[in-house]
Design a protein around this motif. Structure first.
Motif, short mmCIF file in Angstrom:
data_model
loop_
_atom_site.label_atom_id
_atom_site.label_comp_id
_atom_site.label_asym_id
_atom_site.label_seq_id
_atom_site.Cartn_x
_atom_site.Cartn_y
_atom_site.Cartn_z
N LEU A 1 0.89 -1.16 0.00
CA LEU A 1 0.00 0.00 0.00
C LEU A 1 0.92 1.21 0.00
O LEU A 1 1.56 1.52 1.01
N PHE A 2 1.05 1.84 -1.16
CA PHE A 2 2.01 2.93 -1.33
C PHE A 2 1.57 4.23 -0.66
O PHE A 2 2.39 4.97 -0.14
N ALA B 1 -0.66 -7.64 2.68
CA ALA B 1 -0.09 -6.39 2.17
C ALA B 1 0.84 -5.81 3.23
O ALA B 1 0.82 -6.23 4.38
N TYR B 2 1.64 -4.84 2.81
CA TYR B 2 2.47 -4.10 3.75
C TYR B 2 2.51 -2.64 3.36
O TYR B 2 2.09 -2.26 2.26
N LEU B 3 2.99 -1.81 4.29
CA LEU B 3 3.05 -0.36 4.07
C LEU B 3 4.11 0.22 4.99
O LEU B 3 4.61 -0.45 5.90
N TRP B 4 4.45 1.47 4.73
CA TRP B 4 5.35 2.24 5.59
C TRP B 4 4.56 3.39 6.18
O TRP B 4 3.77 4.03 5.47
N ASN C 1 -7.08 -2.69 10.60
CA ASN C 1 -7.13 -3.44 9.35
C ASN C 1 -6.17 -4.63 9.34
O ASN C 1 -5.89 -5.18 8.28
N GLY C 2 -5.67 -5.00 10.51
CA GLY C 2 -4.85 -6.20 10.63
C GLY C 2 -3.36 -6.02 10.43
O GLY C 2 -2.62 -7.01 10.43
N PHE C 3 -2.89 -4.79 10.26
CA PHE C 3 -1.46 -4.54 10.07
C PHE C 3 -0.76 -4.44 11.42
O PHE C 3 -1.29 -3.84 12.36
N GLU D 1 10.33 6.16 10.10
CA GLU D 1 9.13 5.41 9.76
C GLU D 1 9.38 3.93 9.98
O GLU D 1 10.53 3.50 10.10
N HIS D 2 8.30 3.19 10.01
CA HIS D 2 8.42 1.74 10.19
C HIS D 2 7.41 1.03 9.28
O HIS D 2 6.43 1.61 8.84
N ARG D 3 7.72 -0.23 9.05
CA ARG D 3 6.88 -1.04 8.17
C ARG D 3 5.84 -1.79 8.99
O ARG D 3 6.12 -2.28 10.07
N MET D 4 4.64 -1.86 8.42
CA MET D 4 3.55 -2.66 9.02
C MET D 4 3.11 -3.68 7.97
O MET D 4 3.06 -3.35 6.78
#
Length: 167
Positions: free
Chosen positions: A91-92, A119-122, A137-139, A157-160
């Motif tokens: 998810l950008f 999915a993943y995001l920062w 949303n489960g991240f 920042e960190h990744r989820m």
């Protein structure tokens, strides 16, 4: 709130660029100096052209419009870009204007962009509202951290990451 979700077209690029910068101002105004936002405003013509080029090349963006047709949210997802991607979809971006927070616009965009798949995001470390939304949303954080580009004042920042939901 009544709103519609649809894919962006090249004709949406100008509204997207303006809404994107406005959402940054609302979300990050306490984290970034006025010079950052002045630079973003000055770069709007370039951002508009980049959106047009990107959309024309098939890189989709999803938009949320309010009942009056005004753009109130935007998001994008696609193949993960991290070398150690924890899954295939990233998810950008996901931005909604402050005036629609809590009204389901962000959720509708997430559903349209990534469904219930992995999915993943920062996310910025100092963005508790977004982190709470993503947790719903489960991240969850996976321990990966980095600093933003210097143009973003090297904010941390960190990744989820989330597995498929309900599987």
């Amino acid at each position: 709130m009544d709103f519609t979700i649809r894919p962006a077209s090249v004709d949406d690029a100008e509204a997207m660029a303006h809404m994107h910068v406005q959402s940054w101002r609302e979300s990050y105004g306490r984290l970034l100096p006025p010079e950052f936002f002045a630079k973003q405003e000055a770069a709007l013509p370039d951002r508009i052209e980049r959106y047009r080029t990107s959309i024309a090349a098939g890189h989709s963006r999803m938009l949320a419009h309010g009942p009056d047709g005004d753009l109130v949210g935007l998001g994008a997802s696609g193949p993960g870009t991290d070398e150690d991607s924890p899954c295939d979809v990233e998810l950008f971006m996901l931005y909604t204007l402050e005036r629609v927070h809590g009204r389901g616009v962000g959720q509708a965009l997430v559903d349209a962009l990534i469904g219930d798949g992995p999915a993943y995001l920062w996310v910025l470390d100092d963005n508790p509202r977004a982190q709470a939304f993503y947790r719903r949303n489960g991240f969850l954080p996976d321990g990966k951290r980095q600093l933003c580009d210097p143009s973003w004042y090297s904010l941390p920042e960190h990744r989820m990451v989330r597995p498929a939901v309900g599987h």
